[in-house]
Design an enzyme around this catalytic site. Structure first.
Site, PDB file in Angstrom:
ATOM      1  N   HIS A 203       0.830  -1.195   0.000  1.00  0.00           N
ATOM      2  CA  HIS A 203       0.000   0.000   0.000  1.00  0.00           C
ATOM      3  C   HIS A 203       0.869   1.250   0.000  1.00  0.00           C
ATOM      4  O   HIS A 203       1.934   1.289   0.616  1.00  0.00           O
ATOM      5  CB  HIS A 203      -0.933   0.018   1.213  1.00  0.00           C
ATOM      6  CG  HIS A 203      -2.138   0.872   1.005  1.00  0.00           C
ATOM      7  ND1 HIS A 203      -2.103   2.251   1.113  1.00  0.00           N
ATOM      8  CD2 HIS A 203      -3.411   0.551   0.671  1.00  0.00           C
ATOM      9  CE1 HIS A 203      -3.301   2.727   0.866  1.00  0.00           C
ATOM     10  NE2 HIS A 203      -4.116   1.727   0.593  1.00  0.00           N
ATOM     11  N   HIS A 204       0.394   2.287  -0.689  1.00  0.00           N
ATOM     12  CA  HIS A 204       1.147   3.543  -0.769  1.00  0.00           C
ATOM     13  C   HIS A 204       1.269   4.216   0.597  1.00  0.00           C
ATOM     14  O   HIS A 204       2.145   5.064   0.810  1.00  0.00           O
ATOM     15  CB  HIS A 204       0.469   4.496  -1.763  1.00  0.00           C
ATOM     16  CG  HIS A 204       1.437   5.259  -2.609  1.00  0.00           C
ATOM     17  ND1 HIS A 204       2.616   5.781  -2.118  1.00  0.00           N
ATOM     18  CD2 HIS A 204       1.403   5.607  -3.920  1.00  0.00           C
ATOM     19  CE1 HIS A 204       3.263   6.411  -3.083  1.00  0.00           C
ATOM     20  NE2 HIS A 204       2.556   6.312  -4.183  1.00  0.00           N
ATOM     21  N   ALA A 205       0.424   3.857   1.531  1.00  0.00           N
ATOM     22  CA  ALA A 205       0.566   4.382   2.889  1.00  0.00           C
ATOM     23  C   ALA A 205       1.833   3.865   3.551  1.00  0.00           C
ATOM     24  O   ALA A 205       2.309   4.431   4.535  1.00  0.00           O
ATOM     25  CB  ALA A 205      -0.647   3.988   3.741  1.00  0.00           C
TER      26      ALA A 205
END
Length: 482
Positions: A147-149
């Site tokens: 995830h880009h988080a």
């Protein structure tokens, strides 16, 4: 010993959670092509899975999960997943016959369109067996999602280094020796922290207003002088600039890095100038053959790492962005390269005048409920098709390893990062160097770009066309002066 701090997501990291919908998935992907013939022991999935577990089980980025703040009053925090199970993250698949590139990218597109489970650490790996690349023996492809988080381009490469080494039997390039997990506080403490954070936001906003206003003034001055980067909301509309769905298509291609360097040396430009010029030529050719080539140049968002200049120590995403015209309105590849070099120089100067932490500072004000509602409303009303196009696509040029790498003992033959696509810009192109090669990865919304292979295969052809134009430049200059 665990740290006595709470590992709160930065506003920019959290914003990728808030932006996510079933159609707008905010994970980044990577296709890693491996040659199992170099492994110290014969390949088996069980052994590969066990090796991955050994290398990630004490690494927080792989074994932490989200914990929400009560009432969504603040950004979530990271806590250790005490029930971490490698079987929930590393899976096995086999390609249908004939098991070539077409079957591999079709399967990868399906996997890219599936959301990650937020109740677990935000990554998964699909080990795909039976890939026939014409080398006389089957290869193994690893399709990875994070995830880009959790990652940006630089931090994602750093995480892959936990799985890679410089020799088949060597230790991984990175370990978790100096990494620790955040504390898992009780609900009351989380609520108190959230209330305090919200109480101080007006003061933080006031501090940002003055430098932001000064930036606007300076940008206006640069625009008048013709030295500003390209402006958003000035892009022409194409078939991949609308509301996206959750379906994904993927295509892969390779170029020779040495050929790019030859062009760079002969023209006094940069590798990034050459890559963007080739991308512009490929997009021009693709749209022209479809009868869709606009009169104005396509506009790309180009992510820029600020890991070396940020003052922030926390947060996985340390990134900014600039806007670049790709010269799709210019037929001559050499003129396109010269224009690209000039525009990129101005864009870099403009970007360097902006605080490295500007995007991260303003992202702190992203509100979970408001952000999520806004994104869902934007998509349901198909607003991306009603206002001027912000940008046509996202394109990244990522420097990779200049030497051979080995993933759990298997030589890495290909390394193709693939970023997210957005409402209004359903196409993402990433180019990454790897031991003398440039690997091109294209990911798109299937309804916007149903056959991305038709686009990606134009990259090598456009590179050859640019090389020919550079080689013929002395003859052209001689003819112009005679």
């Amino acid at each position: 010993m665990e740290m006595l701090v709470v590992d709160r997501l930065s506003g920019l990291d959290a914003s990728f959670l808030y932006l996510e919908t079933p159609a707008q998935l905010m994970h980044v992907c990577g296709m890693i092509v491996l040659d199992p013939a170099t492994m110290p022991e014969p390949y088996t999935f069980a052994r590969l899975q066990r090796t991955v577990e050994e290398r990630v089980r004490d690494t927080p980025a792989f074994t932490r999960k989200l914990r929400r703040v009560p009432l969504g009053l603040d950004h979530p925090i990271w806590v250790r997943d005490r029930q971490f199970d490698i079987e929930r993250h590393v899976h096995r698949l086999a390609l249908p016959q004939p098991g070539g590139l077409a079957e591999l990218t079709e399967l990868a597109g399906h996997l890219a369109g599936q959301p990650l489970d937020r109740s677990r650490p935000l990554w998964e790996m699909w080990v795909i067996e039976g890939y026939d690349a014409g080398l006389g023996h089957d290869l193994v492809a690893v399709f990875m999602k994070m995830h880009h988080a959790t990652v940006d381009g630089v931090s994602g490469a750093n995480l892959v280094s936990h799985l890679c080494s410089l020799e088949p039997e060597a230790d991984p390039l990175a370990t978790a020796a100096d990494q620790t997990y955040g504390r898992d506080p009780d609900q009351l403490e989380l609520l108190g922290r959230a209330l305090l954070s919200n109480a101080t936001k007006p003061v933080q906003a006031a501090r940002l207003l003055s430098p932001s206003a000064q930036l606007v003034t300076k940008t206006v001055g640069r625009a008048r002088a013709g030295t500003a980067m390209a402006a958003p909301l000035t892009a022409p509309r194409t078939s991949f600039n609308g509301t996206i769905t959750g379906h994904r298509t993927i295509a892969l291609a390779d170029m020779d890095l040495e050929q790019v360097r030859e062009i760079k040396a002969a023209t006094g430009t940069t590798v990034n100038d050459v890559v963007l010029t080739v991308a512009g030529g490929a997009l021009r050719s693709y749209l022209e053959d479809r009868g869709e080539l606009p009169d104005d140049s396509l506009l790309a968002t180009v992510p820029v790492s600020v890991h070396g200049s940020t003052k922030r120590s926390s947060g996985a995403n340390k990134v900014s962005a600039l806007f670049a015209k790709l010269g799709t309105d210019e037929e001559d590849p050499l003129v396109r390269l010269e224009d690209m070099a000039t525009r990129n120089r101005h864009a870099k100067e403009h970007h360097n005048a902006i605080s490295a932490d500007s995007l991260q500072d303003w992202a702190e004000f992203a509100a979970p409920r408001t952000f999520g509602l806004a994104v869902r409303t934007y998509a349901s009303l198909r607003l991306a098709e009603r206002h001027p196009v912000v940008h046509n696509l996202v394109i990244s040029n990522v420097p990779g390893p200049p030497v051979p790498l080995y993933f759990c003992g298997a030589e890495v033959l290909g390394l193709y990062p693939l970023g997210p696509v957005f409402h209004g810009a359903g196409l993402n192109i990433t180019v990454m160097s790897n031991h003398g090669h440039l690997h091109v990865g294209v990911i798109a919304c299937r309804e916007s770009v149903p056959h991305p292979d038709d686009l990606v295969q134009r990259f090598p052809a456009q590179l050859a066309e640019l090389r020919a134009a550079v080689a013929a430049r002395p003859l052209r200059e001689e003819a112009e002066t005679s």
